[in-house]
Design a protein around this motif. Sequence first.
Motif, mmCIF file in Angstrom:
data_model
loop_
_atom_site.group_PDB
_atom_site.id
_atom_site.type_symbol
_atom_site.label_atom_id
_atom_site.label_comp_id
_atom_site.label_asym_id
_atom_site.label_seq_id
_atom_site.Cartn_x
_atom_site.Cartn_y
_atom_site.Cartn_z
ATOM 1 N N CYS A 1 -16.809 33.374 58.958
ATOM 2 C CA CYS A 1 -17.973 34.025 59.536
ATOM 3 C C CYS A 1 -18.910 35.269 58.961
ATOM 4 C CB CYS A 1 -17.259 34.808 60.567
ATOM 5 S SG CYS A 1 -15.873 33.530 61.587
ATOM 6 N N ALA A 2 -19.213 35.764 59.385
ATOM 7 C CA ALA A 2 -20.478 36.201 58.720
ATOM 8 C C ALA A 2 -19.756 38.101 59.255
ATOM 9 C CB ALA A 2 -21.838 36.528 59.191
ATOM 10 N N CYS A 3 -19.775 38.592 58.168
ATOM 11 C CA CYS A 3 -19.374 40.041 59.507
ATOM 12 C C CYS A 3 -19.560 41.161 58.519
ATOM 13 C CB CYS A 3 -17.310 40.348 58.174
ATOM 14 S SG CYS A 3 -16.439 38.916 58.823
ATOM 15 N N VAL A 4 -20.063 42.679 59.413
ATOM 16 C CA VAL A 4 -20.730 43.810 59.539
ATOM 17 C C VAL A 4 -20.075 44.913 59.234
ATOM 18 C CG1 VAL A 4 -22.937 42.302 59.836
ATOM 19 C CG2 VAL A 4 -21.684 43.857 61.375
ATOM 20 N N PRO A 5 -20.303 46.305 58.524
ATOM 21 C CA PRO A 5 -19.461 46.762 58.642
ATOM 22 C C PRO A 5 -18.611 47.370 59.347
ATOM 23 C CG PRO A 5 -21.692 46.772 56.720
ATOM 24 C CD PRO A 5 -21.704 46.028 58.295
ATOM 25 N N GLY A 6 -19.173 47.401 61.068
ATOM 26 C CA GLY A 6 -18.759 47.583 62.208
ATOM 27 C C GLY A 6 -17.942 46.679 62.097
ATOM 28 N N GLY A 7 -17.235 46.414 62.078
ATOM 29 C CA GLY A 7 -15.990 45.235 62.507
ATOM 30 C C GLY A 7 -16.633 43.514 63.337
ATOM 31 N N GLN A 8 -17.700 43.486 63.167
ATOM 32 C CA GLN A 8 -18.045 42.176 63.639
ATOM 33 C C GLN A 8 -18.428 41.130 62.716
ATOM 34 O OE1 GLN A 8 -22.395 41.087 64.736
ATOM 35 N NE2 GLN A 8 -21.780 42.132 67.023
ATOM 36 N N ALA A 9 -17.350 40.458 63.353
ATOM 37 C CA ALA A 9 -17.255 38.547 62.755
ATOM 38 C C ALA A 9 -18.224 38.063 63.568
ATOM 39 C CB ALA A 9 -16.243 38.919 62.515
ATOM 40 N N ASN A 10 -19.322 37.768 63.081
ATOM 41 C CA ASN A 10 -19.789 36.959 63.595
ATOM 42 C C ASN A 10 -19.692 34.931 63.422
ATOM 43 O OD1 ASN A 10 -21.969 35.118 64.578
ATOM 44 N ND2 ASN A 10 -23.925 36.255 63.882
ATOM 45 N N CYS A 11 -19.106 34.195 64.063
ATOM 46 C CA CYS A 11 -19.036 32.700 63.670
ATOM 47 C C CYS A 11 -19.682 32.020 64.758
ATOM 48 C CB CYS A 11 -17.540 32.631 63.589
ATOM 49 S SG CYS A 11 -16.534 33.778 63.421
ATOM 50 N N SER A 12 -20.556 32.690 65.429
ATOM 51 C CA SER A 12 -21.714 31.641 66.438
ATOM 52 C C SER A 12 -22.348 30.479 65.814
ATOM 53 C CB SER A 12 -22.512 32.422 67.041
ATOM 54 O OG SER A 12 -22.571 33.568 67.457
ATOM 55 N N ALA A 13 -22.311 29.462 66.744
ATOM 56 C CA ALA A 13 -22.783 28.244 66.789
ATOM 57 C C ALA A 13 -22.223 27.400 65.141
ATOM 58 C CB ALA A 13 -24.398 28.509 66.754
ATOM 59 N N LEU A 14 -21.197 27.496 64.859
ATOM 60 C CA LEU A 14 -20.541 27.617 63.560
ATOM 61 C C LEU A 14 -19.839 25.421 63.208
ATOM 62 C CD1 LEU A 14 -19.408 30.678 62.061
ATOM 63 C CD2 LEU A 14 -21.675 29.226 60.981
ATOM 64 N N ALA A 15 -20.338 24.996 64.808
ATOM 65 C CA ALA A 15 -19.268 24.273 64.928
ATOM 66 C C ALA A 15 -17.621 23.969 64.404
ATOM 67 C CB ALA A 15 -19.715 22.658 63.960
ATOM 68 N N LEU A 16 -17.730 24.728 64.785
ATOM 69 C CA LEU A 16 -15.964 25.647 64.953
ATOM 70 C C LEU A 16 -14.417 24.790 65.966
ATOM 71 C CD1 LEU A 16 -16.273 28.971 63.779
ATOM 72 C CD2 LEU A 16 -15.450 27.138 62.604
ATOM 73 N N ALA A 17 -13.961 24.043 66.231
ATOM 74 C CA ALA A 17 -12.497 22.693 66.424
ATOM 75 C C ALA A 17 -12.362 24.239 67.211
ATOM 76 C CB ALA A 17 -12.530 21.868 65.972
ATOM 77 N N ALA A 18 -11.466 25.176 66.105
ATOM 78 C CA ALA A 18 -10.493 25.972 66.124
ATOM 79 C C ALA A 18 -11.169 27.059 66.146
ATOM 80 C CB ALA A 18 -9.481 25.303 65.818
ATOM 81 N N VAL A 19 -10.370 28.258 66.301
ATOM 82 C CA VAL A 19 -10.608 29.754 66.297
ATOM 83 C C VAL A 19 -10.217 29.787 64.775
ATOM 84 C CG1 VAL A 19 -9.725 32.048 66.572
ATOM 85 C CG2 VAL A 19 -9.793 30.207 68.808
ATOM 86 N N PRO A 20 -11.037 30.659 64.322
ATOM 87 C CA PRO A 20 -11.117 30.878 62.555
ATOM 88 C C PRO A 20 -9.463 31.503 61.687
ATOM 89 C CG PRO A 20 -13.030 32.310 63.040
ATOM 90 C CD PRO A 20 -12.241 31.402 64.842
#
Length: 335
Positions: A49-68
Amino acid sequence: MRSLFFSLPPPFLLLVLLVLLSPWPVWAQAPATTFPSGPRGDPDCPEACACVPGGQANCSALALAAVPAGLSRRVSALLLDHNCLSALPPGAFVGAGALLRLDLRENGLRSVHMRAFWGLGALQYLDLSANQLEVLAPGTFAPLRALRTLSLAGNRLARLEPAALSALPLLRALNLQDNALTALTPGLLAGLPALDSLRLRGNPWACSCALRPLCTWLRRHPPPAAEAETLLCTSPRRLRLSPLTAFSDAAFSHCAKPLAPRDLAVIYVLGPASFLASLAACLALGSVITACRARSRRRTAARRPPRRPPDPDPDLEGSASPADPASPAAAAAQA
Ligand SMILES: *[C@@H]1O[C@H](CO)[C@@H](O)[C@H](O)[C@H]1NC(C)=O
Protein backbone atom coordinates in the motif's frame (compact mmCIF):
# COMPACT_ATOMS: atom_id res chain seq x y z
CA MET A 1 28.67 -2.22 -7.94
CA ARG A 2 32.09 -0.74 -7.61
CA SER A 3 33.24 -2.23 -10.89
CA LEU A 4 30.13 -0.78 -12.58
CA PHE A 5 30.88 2.58 -11.03
CA PHE A 6 34.46 2.60 -12.30
CA SER A 7 33.55 1.28 -15.71
CA LEU A 8 31.32 4.31 -16.40
CA PRO A 9 32.73 6.76 -18.97
CA PRO A 10 34.57 9.69 -17.31
CA PRO A 11 32.08 12.48 -18.26
CA PHE A 12 29.20 10.48 -16.79
CA LEU A 13 31.24 9.69 -13.70
CA LEU A 14 31.88 13.40 -13.27
CA LEU A 15 28.15 14.12 -13.51
CA VAL A 16 27.34 11.47 -10.92
CA LEU A 17 29.99 12.87 -8.55
CA LEU A 18 28.64 16.39 -9.09
CA VAL A 19 25.12 15.34 -8.22
CA LEU A 20 26.28 13.38 -5.20
CA LEU A 21 28.30 16.28 -3.86
CA SER A 22 25.83 19.03 -4.74
CA PRO A 23 24.63 21.20 -1.80
CA TRP A 24 20.95 20.74 -2.78
CA PRO A 25 19.34 17.66 -1.31
CA VAL A 26 18.31 16.31 -4.71
CA TRP A 27 18.19 12.70 -3.50
CA ALA A 28 16.30 13.53 -0.39
CA GLN A 29 13.58 15.35 -2.30
CA ALA A 30 13.19 13.16 -5.33
CA PRO A 31 11.33 10.26 -3.68
CA ALA A 32 9.12 12.65 -1.77
CA THR A 33 7.89 14.30 -4.96
CA THR A 34 7.55 11.23 -7.18
CA PHE A 35 6.11 9.00 -4.41
CA PRO A 36 3.97 10.91 -1.93
CA SER A 37 3.80 7.72 0.08
CA GLY A 38 5.95 6.59 2.93
CA PRO A 39 8.90 4.44 2.01
CA ARG A 40 8.34 0.78 1.37
CA GLY A 41 9.07 -1.26 4.44
CA ASP A 42 7.59 1.37 6.75
CA PRO A 43 6.41 -0.69 9.74
CA ASP A 44 3.25 1.42 9.99
CA CYS A 45 2.25 0.91 6.38
CA PRO A 46 0.85 -2.39 5.12
CA GLU A 47 3.05 -3.83 2.45
CA ALA A 48 1.91 -3.10 -1.12
CA CYS A 49 0.00 0.00 0.00
CA ALA A 50 0.98 3.64 -0.24
CA CYS A 51 0.79 5.60 2.97
CA VAL A 52 0.72 9.32 3.61
CA PRO A 53 1.65 10.96 6.91
CA GLY A 54 -1.98 11.66 7.86
CA GLY A 55 -2.46 7.94 8.47
CA GLN A 56 -4.09 7.04 5.19
CA ALA A 57 -3.13 3.68 3.72
CA ASN A 58 -4.05 3.63 0.07
CA CYS A 59 -4.40 0.02 -1.11
CA SER A 60 -6.89 0.82 -3.88
CA ALA A 61 -7.00 -1.23 -7.05
CA LEU A 62 -4.08 -3.56 -6.32
CA ALA A 63 -5.95 -6.78 -7.14
CA LEU A 64 -5.58 -7.81 -3.49
CA ALA A 65 -7.36 -11.07 -2.58
CA ALA A 66 -6.94 -10.55 1.18
CA VAL A 67 -6.70 -7.68 3.63
CA PRO A 68 -3.00 -6.75 3.66
CA ALA A 69 -0.99 -7.70 6.72
CA GLY A 70 0.82 -5.14 8.83
CA LEU A 71 -2.11 -2.93 9.84
CA SER A 72 -1.23 -0.78 12.83
CA ARG A 73 -2.88 1.74 15.09
CA ARG A 74 -1.24 4.50 13.02
CA VAL A 75 -3.59 3.80 10.13
CA SER A 76 -6.69 5.97 10.37
CA ALA A 77 -8.03 5.47 6.86
CA LEU A 78 -7.76 2.25 4.90
CA LEU A 79 -8.66 2.35 1.23
CA LEU A 80 -9.23 -1.16 -0.06
CA ASP A 81 -11.69 -0.32 -2.82
CA HIS A 82 -11.49 -1.96 -6.25
CA ASN A 83 -9.73 -5.11 -5.11
CA CYS A 84 -10.74 -8.80 -5.14
CA LEU A 85 -11.68 -9.47 -1.52
CA SER A 86 -14.50 -11.97 -1.99
CA ALA A 87 -14.83 -12.69 1.75
CA LEU A 88 -13.88 -11.00 5.00
CA PRO A 89 -12.69 -13.51 7.63
CA PRO A 90 -13.08 -13.12 11.41
CA GLY A 91 -10.84 -10.39 12.81
CA ALA A 92 -9.91 -9.17 9.34
CA PHE A 93 -8.79 -5.78 10.69
CA VAL A 94 -7.34 -6.59 14.09
CA GLY A 95 -4.41 -4.31 14.81
CA ALA A 96 -6.08 -1.36 13.11
CA GLY A 97 -7.98 -0.32 16.23
CA ALA A 98 -7.69 3.40 15.46
CA LEU A 99 -9.26 3.10 12.04
CA LEU A 100 -11.81 5.84 11.34
CA ARG A 101 -12.54 5.19 7.70
CA LEU A 102 -12.71 1.92 5.77
CA ASP A 103 -13.46 1.75 2.08
CA LEU A 104 -14.34 -1.68 0.66
CA ARG A 105 -16.22 -0.61 -2.48
CA GLU A 106 -16.21 -2.87 -5.52
CA ASN A 107 -14.53 -5.99 -4.27
CA GLY A 108 -17.02 -8.62 -5.35
CA LEU A 109 -17.57 -9.29 -1.63
CA ARG A 110 -19.97 -12.19 -1.12
CA SER A 111 -19.59 -12.84 2.57
CA VAL A 112 -18.63 -10.88 5.63
CA HIS A 113 -18.00 -12.96 8.72
CA MET A 114 -20.02 -11.84 11.71
CA ARG A 115 -16.74 -11.11 13.53
CA ALA A 116 -14.96 -9.49 10.57
CA PHE A 117 -15.18 -5.99 12.07
CA TRP A 118 -14.06 -6.91 15.56
CA GLY A 119 -11.78 -4.34 17.13
CA LEU A 120 -13.00 -1.41 15.01
CA GLY A 121 -14.69 0.45 17.84
CA ALA A 122 -13.51 3.83 16.55
CA LEU A 123 -14.63 3.39 12.96
CA GLN A 124 -16.88 6.21 11.75
CA TYR A 125 -17.24 5.57 8.05
CA LEU A 126 -17.71 2.23 6.32
CA ASP A 127 -18.34 1.80 2.63
CA LEU A 128 -19.39 -1.67 1.47
CA SER A 129 -21.13 -0.49 -1.69
CA ALA A 130 -21.02 -2.17 -5.09
CA ASN A 131 -20.38 -5.67 -3.79
CA GLN A 132 -22.41 -8.88 -4.00
CA LEU A 133 -23.71 -9.25 -0.47
CA GLU A 134 -26.99 -11.13 -0.19
CA VAL A 135 -27.23 -11.53 3.58
CA LEU A 136 -25.53 -10.07 6.60
CA ALA A 137 -25.08 -12.25 9.66
CA PRO A 138 -26.55 -11.07 12.98
CA GLY A 139 -24.09 -8.93 14.90
CA THR A 140 -21.93 -8.06 11.89
CA PHE A 141 -21.89 -4.33 12.73
CA ALA A 142 -22.26 -4.70 16.48
CA PRO A 143 -18.62 -3.75 17.26
CA LEU A 144 -18.91 -0.49 15.32
CA ARG A 145 -20.32 1.60 18.15
CA ALA A 146 -18.91 4.84 16.71
CA LEU A 147 -20.15 4.34 13.17
CA ARG A 148 -21.71 7.44 11.62
CA THR A 149 -21.98 6.54 7.94
CA LEU A 150 -22.66 3.14 6.41
CA SER A 151 -23.16 2.36 2.77
CA LEU A 152 -24.53 -0.95 1.59
CA ALA A 153 -25.65 0.44 -1.76
CA GLY A 154 -25.44 -1.68 -4.88
CA ASN A 155 -25.54 -5.11 -3.24
CA ARG A 156 -28.10 -7.91 -3.46
CA LEU A 157 -29.69 -7.60 -0.05
CA ALA A 158 -33.27 -8.85 -0.02
CA ARG A 159 -33.60 -8.70 3.76
CA LEU A 160 -31.85 -6.71 6.41
CA GLU A 161 -32.41 -8.02 9.90
CA PRO A 162 -32.28 -5.57 12.79
CA ALA A 163 -29.79 -7.95 14.40
CA ALA A 164 -27.37 -7.44 11.51
CA LEU A 165 -27.23 -3.69 12.06
CA SER A 166 -27.66 -4.05 15.84
CA ALA A 167 -28.01 -0.83 17.71
CA LEU A 168 -25.75 1.78 16.15
CA PRO A 169 -26.35 4.76 18.43
CA LEU A 170 -24.41 7.30 16.35
CA LEU A 171 -25.32 6.20 12.83
CA ARG A 172 -26.57 9.23 10.92
CA ALA A 173 -26.47 8.12 7.29
CA LEU A 174 -27.43 4.74 5.89
CA ASN A 175 -27.40 4.04 2.19
CA LEU A 176 -29.42 1.02 1.07
CA GLN A 177 -30.13 2.05 -2.50
CA ASP A 178 -29.99 -0.42 -5.38
CA ASN A 179 -30.59 -3.62 -3.47
CA ALA A 180 -33.44 -6.14 -3.54
CA LEU A 181 -35.27 -4.96 -0.43
CA THR A 182 -39.08 -5.25 -0.40
CA ALA A 183 -39.54 -3.95 3.14
CA LEU A 184 -37.53 -2.95 6.17
CA THR A 185 -37.92 -5.37 9.05
CA PRO A 186 -39.76 -3.83 12.01
CA GLY A 187 -37.28 -2.80 14.65
CA LEU A 188 -34.52 -1.95 12.21
CA LEU A 189 -35.08 1.79 12.36
CA ALA A 190 -35.85 1.69 16.07
CA GLY A 191 -32.21 0.69 16.75
CA LEU A 192 -30.89 3.74 14.88
CA PRO A 193 -31.95 6.75 16.96
CA ALA A 194 -29.54 9.22 15.32
CA LEU A 195 -30.42 8.33 11.74
CA ASP A 196 -31.37 11.29 9.60
CA SER A 197 -30.36 10.28 6.10
CA LEU A 198 -31.67 7.07 4.59
CA ARG A 199 -31.14 6.36 0.90
CA LEU A 200 -33.60 3.81 -0.39
CA ARG A 201 -34.18 4.18 -4.10
CA GLY A 202 -33.68 1.31 -6.50
CA ASN A 203 -35.41 -1.31 -4.33
CA PRO A 204 -38.57 -3.27 -5.24
CA TRP A 205 -40.73 -2.03 -2.34
CA ALA A 206 -43.80 -4.15 -1.65
CA CYS A 207 -46.45 -1.80 -0.33
CA SER A 208 -48.03 -4.01 2.30
CA CYS A 209 -48.43 -3.78 6.05
CA ALA A 210 -44.74 -4.63 6.44
CA LEU A 211 -43.90 -1.21 5.05
CA ARG A 212 -45.63 0.64 7.85
CA PRO A 213 -42.55 1.36 10.02
CA LEU A 214 -40.68 2.72 7.02
CA CYS A 215 -43.58 4.96 5.96
CA THR A 216 -43.90 6.24 9.50
CA TRP A 217 -40.16 7.02 9.56
CA LEU A 218 -40.37 8.78 6.19
CA ARG A 219 -43.20 11.01 7.44
CA ARG A 220 -41.00 12.09 10.34
CA HIS A 221 -37.84 12.48 8.22
CA PRO A 222 -39.04 13.67 4.82
CA PRO A 223 -36.41 12.88 2.18
CA PRO A 224 -35.36 15.49 -0.38
CA ALA A 225 -37.99 15.79 -3.13
CA ALA A 226 -35.70 14.28 -5.76
CA GLU A 227 -35.20 11.19 -3.60
CA ALA A 228 -38.87 10.98 -2.56
CA GLU A 229 -39.96 10.81 -6.20
CA THR A 230 -37.89 7.69 -6.72
CA LEU A 231 -39.34 5.71 -3.80
CA LEU A 232 -42.11 3.75 -5.51
CA CYS A 233 -44.07 0.60 -4.82
CA THR A 234 -43.47 -2.22 -7.28
CA SER A 235 -46.16 -4.45 -5.79
CA PRO A 236 -49.04 -5.15 -5.32
CA ARG A 237 -50.20 -4.28 -8.82
CA ARG A 238 -52.90 -1.83 -7.78
CA LEU A 239 -50.31 0.24 -5.90
CA ARG A 240 -47.59 0.01 -8.53
CA LEU A 241 -45.64 3.26 -8.87
CA SER A 242 -47.37 4.85 -5.87
CA PRO A 243 -44.81 6.91 -3.99
CA LEU A 244 -43.95 5.55 -0.56
CA THR A 245 -44.24 9.02 0.92
CA ALA A 246 -47.92 9.20 -0.12
CA PHE A 247 -49.15 6.69 2.46
CA SER A 248 -50.67 8.24 5.53
CA ASP A 249 -51.09 6.31 8.74
CA ALA A 250 -54.75 5.78 7.80
CA ALA A 251 -53.63 3.72 4.80
CA PHE A 252 -52.45 1.11 7.28
CA SER A 253 -55.57 1.13 9.45
CA HIS A 254 -56.55 -2.33 8.18
CA CYS A 255 -53.22 -3.76 9.34
CA ALA A 256 -53.06 -5.45 12.71
CA LYS A 257 -51.38 -3.27 15.27
CA PRO A 258 -47.94 -4.54 16.17
CA LEU A 259 -47.90 -6.07 19.63
CA ALA A 260 -46.79 -3.87 22.47
CA PRO A 261 -43.72 -5.01 24.44
CA ARG A 262 -45.96 -5.85 27.40
CA ASP A 263 -48.08 -8.18 25.25
CA LEU A 264 -44.94 -9.77 23.87
CA ALA A 265 -43.61 -10.29 27.39
CA VAL A 266 -46.87 -11.90 28.43
CA ILE A 267 -46.72 -14.20 25.39
CA TYR A 268 -43.09 -15.09 26.02
CA VAL A 269 -43.76 -15.82 29.68
CA LEU A 270 -47.10 -17.57 29.22
CA GLY A 271 -45.95 -19.75 26.34
CA PRO A 272 -43.14 -21.67 28.09
CA ALA A 273 -44.99 -21.56 31.45
CA SER A 274 -48.12 -23.17 30.04
CA PHE A 275 -46.00 -25.72 28.22
CA LEU A 276 -44.24 -26.68 31.44
CA ALA A 277 -47.52 -26.72 33.37
CA SER A 278 -49.18 -29.05 30.87
CA LEU A 279 -46.10 -31.26 30.88
CA ALA A 280 -46.24 -31.48 34.68
CA ALA A 281 -50.01 -32.17 34.59
CA CYS A 282 -49.51 -34.99 32.07
CA LEU A 283 -46.79 -36.53 34.21
CA ALA A 284 -48.93 -36.32 37.37
CA LEU A 285 -51.99 -37.76 35.63
CA GLY A 286 -49.91 -40.53 34.10
CA SER A 287 -48.40 -41.55 37.43
CA VAL A 288 -51.83 -41.43 39.19
CA ILE A 289 -53.32 -43.71 36.52
CA THR A 290 -50.39 -46.12 36.73
CA ALA A 291 -50.58 -46.19 40.52
CA CYS A 292 -54.37 -46.83 40.46
CA ARG A 293 -54.00 -49.64 37.96
CA ALA A 294 -51.23 -51.29 39.94
CA ARG A 295 -53.33 -51.04 43.11
CA SER A 296 -56.48 -52.59 41.54
CA ARG A 297 -54.38 -55.35 40.00
CA ARG A 298 -52.91 -56.12 43.39
CA ARG A 299 -56.40 -56.18 44.96
CA THR A 300 -57.91 -58.58 42.41
CA ALA A 301 -54.83 -60.78 42.67
CA ALA A 302 -55.37 -60.99 46.47
CA ARG A 303 -59.11 -61.90 46.02
CA ARG A 304 -58.61 -64.64 43.36
CA PRO A 305 -57.41 -68.09 44.46
CA PRO A 306 -53.86 -68.70 43.39
CA ARG A 307 -53.69 -69.76 39.79
CA ARG A 308 -53.08 -73.47 39.20
CA PRO A 309 -50.20 -74.63 37.18
CA PRO A 310 -51.17 -75.31 33.57
CA ASP A 311 -50.69 -79.10 33.93
CA PRO A 312 -53.25 -81.22 32.09
CA ASP A 313 -56.03 -81.96 34.61
CA PRO A 314 -58.88 -84.31 33.60
CA ASP A 315 -61.34 -82.56 35.98
CA LEU A 316 -60.77 -79.19 34.40
CA GLU A 317 -63.06 -78.55 31.46
CA GLY A 318 -61.60 -77.29 28.28
CA SER A 319 -58.11 -78.34 29.16
CA ALA A 320 -58.44 -81.02 26.47
CA SER A 321 -61.04 -81.58 23.81
CA PRO A 322 -63.26 -84.67 24.21
CA ALA A 323 -63.04 -85.12 20.47
CA ASP A 324 -59.36 -85.75 20.80
CA PRO A 325 -59.05 -89.54 20.89
CA ALA A 326 -55.67 -89.37 22.56
CA SER A 327 -56.96 -87.28 25.49
CA PRO A 328 -57.84 -88.85 28.86
CA ALA A 329 -61.41 -87.33 28.65
CA ALA A 330 -62.08 -89.10 25.34
CA ALA A 331 -60.76 -92.36 26.83
CA ALA A 332 -63.19 -92.00 29.78
CA ALA A 333 -66.15 -91.40 27.39
CA GLN A 334 -65.25 -94.47 25.40
CA ALA A 335 -65.14 -96.61 28.47
C1 LIG B 1 -4.99 5.79 -4.13
O1 LIG B 1 -4.12 5.27 -5.09
C2 LIG B 1 -4.68 5.20 -6.38
C3 LIG B 1 -3.71 4.48 -7.29
O2 LIG B 1 -2.42 4.58 -6.85
C4 LIG B 1 -5.02 6.60 -6.86
O3 LIG B 1 -5.59 6.53 -8.15
C5 LIG B 1 -6.00 7.20 -5.90
O4 LIG B 1 -6.29 8.53 -6.27
C6 LIG B 1 -5.47 7.18 -4.48
N1 LIG B 1 -6.51 7.60 -3.61
C7 LIG B 1 -6.39 8.56 -2.72
C8 LIG B 1 -7.59 8.93 -1.93
O5 LIG B 1 -5.34 9.13 -2.56
